[in-house]
Design an enzyme around this catalytic site. Structure first.
Site, PDB file in Angstrom:
ATOM      1  N   LYS A  12       0.968  -1.139  -0.185  1.00  0.00           N
ATOM      2  CA  LYS A  12      -0.003  -0.327  -0.214  1.00  0.00           C
ATOM      3  C   LYS A  12       0.691   0.860   0.103  1.00  0.00           C
ATOM      4  O   LYS A  12       1.291   1.815   0.319  1.00  0.00           O
ATOM      5  CB  LYS A  12      -0.977  -0.391   1.167  1.00  0.00           C
ATOM      6  CG  LYS A  12      -2.306   1.388   1.113  1.00  0.00           C
ATOM      7  CD  LYS A  12      -2.745   1.141   2.339  1.00  0.00           C
ATOM      8  CE  LYS A  12      -2.331   2.337   3.115  1.00  0.00           C
ATOM      9  NZ  LYS A  12      -2.136   4.209   2.646  1.00  0.00           N
TER      10      LYS A  12
ATOM     11  N   CYS B 267      13.132  11.849   5.469  1.00  0.00           N
ATOM     12  CA  CYS B 267      13.955  10.943   6.268  1.00  0.00           C
ATOM     13  C   CYS B 267      15.260  11.714   7.529  1.00  0.00           C
ATOM     14  O   CYS B 267      14.990  11.654   8.776  1.00  0.00           O
ATOM     15  CB  CYS B 267      13.174   9.881   7.160  1.00  0.00           C
ATOM     16  SG  CYS B 267      14.022   9.270   5.421  1.00  0.00           S
TER      17      CYS B 267
ATOM     18  N   GLU C  71       9.991  16.401  15.399  1.00  0.00           N
ATOM     19  CA  GLU C  71       9.744  16.421  14.091  1.00  0.00           C
ATOM     20  C   GLU C  71       9.087  17.115  13.385  1.00  0.00           C
ATOM     21  O   GLU C  71       7.847  17.078  13.400  1.00  0.00           O
ATOM     22  CB  GLU C  71       9.214  14.818  13.348  1.00  0.00           C
ATOM     23  CG  GLU C  71      10.111  14.628  11.867  1.00  0.00           C
ATOM     24  CD  GLU C  71      10.049  13.318  10.928  1.00  0.00           C
ATOM     25  OE1 GLU C  71       8.475  12.965  11.128  1.00  0.00           O
ATOM     26  OE2 GLU C  71       9.960  12.519  10.709  1.00  0.00           O
TER      27      GLU C  71
ATOM     28  N   GLU D 282      10.754   1.722   9.923  1.00  0.00           N
ATOM     29  CA  GLU D 282      11.290   2.846   9.967  1.00  0.00           C
ATOM     30  C   GLU D 282      10.643   3.787   9.861  1.00  0.00           C
ATOM     31  O   GLU D 282      10.236   4.492   8.838  1.00  0.00           O
ATOM     32  CB  GLU D 282      11.955   2.639   7.792  1.00  0.00           C
ATOM     33  CG  GLU D 282      12.434   1.349   7.064  1.00  0.00           C
ATOM     34  CD  GLU D 282      13.550   1.283   8.294  1.00  0.00           C
ATOM     35  OE1 GLU D 282      14.553   2.367   8.847  1.00  0.00           O
ATOM     36  OE2 GLU D 282      14.219   0.289   8.361  1.00  0.00           O
TER      37      GLU D 282
ATOM     38  N   GLY E 186       7.366   5.527   7.849  1.00  0.00           N
ATOM     39  CA  GLY E 186       6.518   6.366   7.883  1.00  0.00           C
ATOM     40  C   GLY E 186       6.383   7.019   9.261  1.00  0.00           C
ATOM     41  O   GLY E 186       7.796   6.987   9.999  1.00  0.00           O
ATOM     42  N   SER E 187       5.294   7.580   9.943  1.00  0.00           N
ATOM     43  CA  SER E 187       5.644   8.407  11.282  1.00  0.00           C
ATOM     44  C   SER E 187       5.484   7.227  12.010  1.00  0.00           C
ATOM     45  O   SER E 187       5.427   6.343  12.451  1.00  0.00           O
ATOM     46  CB  SER E 187       4.556   9.064  11.560  1.00  0.00           C
ATOM     47  OG  SER E 187       3.100   8.197  11.394  1.00  0.00           O
ATOM     48  N   THR E 188       6.502   8.373  13.401  1.00  0.00           N
ATOM     49  CA  THR E 188       6.671   6.889  14.799  1.00  0.00           C
ATOM     50  C   THR E 188       5.617   6.662  15.209  1.00  0.00           C
ATOM     51  O   THR E 188       5.136   5.609  15.643  1.00  0.00           O
ATOM     52  CB  THR E 188       7.682   8.125  15.627  1.00  0.00           C
ATOM     53  OG1 THR E 188       8.556   7.988  14.887  1.00  0.00           O
ATOM     54  CG2 THR E 188       7.904   6.990  17.260  1.00  0.00           C
TER      55      THR E 188
HETATM   56  P1  NAD Z   1       2.287   8.307   7.808  1.00  0.00           P
HETATM   57  O1  NAD Z   1       2.732   7.084   9.195  1.00  0.00           O
HETATM   58  O2  NAD Z   1       1.295   9.062   8.251  1.00  0.00           O
HETATM   59  O3  NAD Z   1       1.960   7.273   6.534  1.00  0.00           O
HETATM   60  C1  NAD Z   1       2.784   6.498   6.088  1.00  0.00           C
HETATM   61  C2  NAD Z   1       1.809   4.921   5.668  1.00  0.00           C
HETATM   62  O4  NAD Z   1       1.286   4.460   6.711  1.00  0.00           O
HETATM   63  C3  NAD Z   1       1.246   5.847   4.917  1.00  0.00           C
HETATM   64  O5  NAD Z   1       0.891   4.497   3.299  1.00  0.00           O
HETATM   65  C4  NAD Z   1       0.005   5.302   5.092  1.00  0.00           C
HETATM   66  O6  NAD Z   1      -1.544   5.622   4.927  1.00  0.00           O
HETATM   67  C5  NAD Z   1      -0.214   4.401   6.252  1.00  0.00           C
HETATM   68  N1  NAD Z   1      -0.323   4.185   7.546  1.00  0.00           N
HETATM   69  C6  NAD Z   1      -1.184   5.526   8.322  1.00  0.00           C
HETATM   70  N2  NAD Z   1      -1.717   4.644  10.158  1.00  0.00           N
HETATM   71  C7  NAD Z   1      -1.560   3.493   9.570  1.00  0.00           C
HETATM   72  C8  NAD Z   1      -1.734   3.114  10.750  1.00  0.00           C
HETATM   73  N3  NAD Z   1      -2.426   2.761  11.764  1.00  0.00           N
HETATM   74  N4  NAD Z   1      -1.507   1.401  10.234  1.00  0.00           N
HETATM   75  C9  NAD Z   1      -1.272   1.064   8.417  1.00  0.00           C
HETATM   76  N5  NAD Z   1      -0.823   2.208   8.248  1.00  0.00           N
HETATM   77  C10 NAD Z   1      -0.789   3.300   8.454  1.00  0.00           C
HETATM   78  O7  NAD Z   1       3.601   8.592   7.697  1.00  0.00           O
HETATM   79  P2  NAD Z   1       3.468  10.405   6.022  1.00  0.00           P
HETATM   80  O8  NAD Z   1       3.423  11.204   6.865  1.00  0.00           O
HETATM   81  O9  NAD Z   1       2.867   8.977   5.340  1.00  0.00           O
HETATM   82  O10 NAD Z   1       5.718   9.898   6.119  1.00  0.00           O
HETATM   83  C11 NAD Z   1       6.110  11.097   6.911  1.00  0.00           C
HETATM   84  C12 NAD Z   1       7.681  10.213   7.393  1.00  0.00           C
HETATM   85  O11 NAD Z   1       7.782   8.804   7.629  1.00  0.00           O
HETATM   86  C13 NAD Z   1       8.082  11.024   8.687  1.00  0.00           C
HETATM   87  O12 NAD Z   1       7.659  10.897  10.093  1.00  0.00           O
HETATM   88  C14 NAD Z   1       9.026  10.583   8.364  1.00  0.00           C
HETATM   89  O13 NAD Z   1       9.971  10.596   8.781  1.00  0.00           O
HETATM   90  C15 NAD Z   1       8.629   9.155   8.173  1.00  0.00           C
HETATM   91  N6  NAD Z   1       9.272   8.307   7.092  1.00  0.00           N
HETATM   92  C16 NAD Z   1      10.949   7.918   6.869  1.00  0.00           C
HETATM   93  C17 NAD Z   1      11.700   6.919   6.787  1.00  0.00           C
HETATM   94  C18 NAD Z   1      12.936   5.940   7.630  1.00  0.00           C
HETATM   95  O14 NAD Z   1      13.947   5.802   6.569  1.00  0.00           O
HETATM   96  N7  NAD Z   1      12.687   6.272   8.430  1.00  0.00           N
HETATM   97  C19 NAD Z   1      11.752   7.262   5.655  1.00  0.00           C
HETATM   98  C20 NAD Z   1      10.289   8.340   4.896  1.00  0.00           C
HETATM   99  C21 NAD Z   1       9.867   8.920   5.761  1.00  0.00           C
END
Ligand code: NAD
Length: 485
Positions: A178, A287, A389, A253, A231-233
């Site tokens: 996804k 990130c 962040e 990650e 994604g996000s923490t």
């Molecule tokens: P997000 O956590 O909102 O979403 C990431 C993905 O997870 C999306 O596809 C979203 O639909 C899905 N998602 C959200 N909540 C979910 C849940 N409860 N269960 C399953 N899936 C869920 O993050 P974002 O706003 O899309 O991205 C930005 C974040 O990603 C920032 O915190 C950034 O630091 C992080 N990031 C980390 C890395 C790394 O390698 N560590 C790389 C890129 C981005």
């Protein structure tokens, strides 16, 4: 092949493009113009169920294919990504708001590299053996996990999506993937490319939808045995709370609050050029971007004198123009969040040295979400601005006097993803690298990536490592077979 983008995207399940089972859709917005320009499936657990059924059906055959067959198909996907480079780059920019030159130079080439890299890696992945006393030896088999889930964010859409999918497929798994609902189009196009490349039906299934309805249904599904999430923490913690009691393999990650440590004896020109990149590249939405710049006191004023005018020259503009150094922020919600963080920094006593405001770009982009590169000073390590962040074009400056103070400031957050150290004294650099709480350290460079190296963070930046053998180990189960003869 011709990559056409319909107004209404479809899921890709069992080799077919299908509508979401509830016939419900979400709007897709181009952030540079602030307008809806398409729709994506608002998928739910029924769609996940259908995708899992297709993946389970495909698994016995796919997991038994020769590595050479997988090598060939993954390389074919890489070739098709390259052949469609321009169309994919344009789609990425329209979805994400990043400058087209950046999509062309970084995002799309890296997506094909991911497939090529893991196609080759699986040909070289070997099992371990351990001879032991009393006429015995062990062979550790590495078998595919089964059906796995890959969930990715919006900041480097196709780049990070393929970074997960390629090793999962190479290792013989079937995938339910996804992309972010904010940047879905290149994932949709990847489905077209995979089909054209001859990836058997059901091996890769791509679902569109939001986190709570679609993402969580993937995480909760009992037949999905591993989850690779970027994604996000906040979302990572929620995913871990669901998946851990189900004993799923988890790779998380997550966010960062990365320091860049600048010593007076660094190569000044190289440091400046790369600190501009690491601060404001992709509008600060990487990130690995440095959001806290720590500068040795003796060169603090000199740094400001050189860094601020350079940042002021990074013009926000239409992402389609080659002259635009900065594109749009990815969404209205994120735009408002970043502006809110700048307001908070002011309330906390921060002094805005440059930027700090949204920008109106004339013409086509007048309703887009643009923010000036922003530099803030005068804040200590414990305020929210230096702890949380922001994930936008916003950096803070803090001076330090000693190596110990630099380390204290650098380590003063709950995150531990990446760090950059600038000094010509390689002993000092390695001393700091050893003490820093961070999964990734760059000395005198930034975002210099070798795909074989372990990639990931510590503390609240995540669990597990991607890249190289780490990724192939994550997407396989080790089974030790001990034989006595
Ligand atoms: P997000 O956590 O909102 O979403 C990431 C993905 O997870 C999306 O596809 C979203 O639909 C899905 N998602 C959200 N909540 C979910 C849940 N409860 N269960 C399953 N899936 C869920 O993050 P974002 O706003 O899309 O991205 C930005 C974040 O990603 C920032 O915190 C950034 O630091 C992080 N990031 C980390 C890395 C790394 O390698 N560590 C790389 C890129 C981005």
């Amino acid at each position: 092949m011709q990559l056409e983008i319909p107004k209404q995207l479809e899921n890709y399940i069992g080799g077919e493009f299908v509508k979401p089972s509830n016939n419900s859709y979400l709007d897709n917005i181009n952030p540079a113009i602030g307008e809806v320009y398409g729709q994506i499936p608002n998928s739910n657990s029924d769609d996940v169920e259908n995708a899992v059924t297709a993946a389970k059906k495909a698994f016995p055959e796919w997991s038994a294919t020769s590595t050479e067959t997988r090598f060939r198909i993954l390389n074919r996907i890489a070739d098709l990504i390259d052949e469609n480079h321009d169309a994919l780059a344009l789609a990425e920019t329209n979805d994400n708001g990043k400058p087209l030159w950046l999509s062309k130079e970084v995002d799309i080439p890296r997506a094909s590299s991911n497939f090529r890299f893991f196609a080759t890696a699986i040909m070289n992945f070997s099992s371990e053996s351990h001879a032991m006393e009393n006429n015995a030896f062990n062979i550790t088999l590495r078998q595919p996990v089964g059906v796995v889930g890959c969930i990715s964010p919006w900041n480097l859409p196709l780049y990070l999506f393929t970074w997960k999918i390629a090793p999962a497929l190479a290792a013989g798994n079937c995938v339910i993937a996804k992309p972010s609902e904010v940047t879905p189009v290149t994932a949709y196009l990847l489905a077209k490319i995979s089909r054209e490349a001859g990836l058997p039906e059901g091996v890769l299934n791509i679902l569109h939808g939001d986190g709570p309805n679609c993402g969580e249904a993937i995480v909760k599904h009992p037949s999905i045995k591993a989850i690779s999430f970027t994604g996000s923490t906040r979302a990572g913690a929620q995913i871990a709370s669901i998946a851990a009691p189900m004993f799923k393999k988890l790779s998380l990650e997550l966010g960062g609050k990365n320091p860049s440590i600048i010593f007076a004896d660094c190569d000044w020109k190289k440091m400046l050029f790369n600190t501009i990149r690491s601060s404001f590249g992709n509008q600060g939405q990487i990130c690995l971007c440095s959001s806290r710049i720590l500068i040795e006191s003796s060169v603090y004023e000199k740094f400001k004198a050189d860094f601020i005018p350079w940042a002021q020259k990074l013009n926000n503009g239409d992402p389609l123009l080659a002259t635009s150094k900065q594109g749009a922020i990815v969404s209205k919600a994120h735009f408002e969040k970043v502006l809110g963080c700048i307001e908070l920094a002011k309330q906390e006593g921060g002094k805005i040295l440059c930027g700090g405001n949204s920008v109106k770009v004339s013409g086509r982009c007048e309703n887009g979400y643009f923010i000036q590169p922003t530099i803030i000073e005068g804040l200590g390590p414990n305020c929210r601005t230096n702890q949380e962040e922001i994930f936008g074009p916003v950096v803070t400056l803090q001076p330090f006097d000693t190596i110990e103070e630099a380390l204290q400031l650098a380590n003063a957050t709950d995150y531990g993803l990446a760090c950059t150290i600038w000094t010509q004294d390689i002993s000092k650099a390695n001393h700091v690298a050893a003490k820093i709480e961070s999964g990734i350290v760059w000395i005198n460079c930034w975002l210099h990536r070798d795909l074989r190296t372990p990639f990931g963070g510590i503390k609240n930046s995540g669990v597990g490592r991607e890249g190289g053998w780490d990724a192939l180990k994550f997407f396989t189960e080790a089974k030790n077979v001990c034989t006595q003869y």
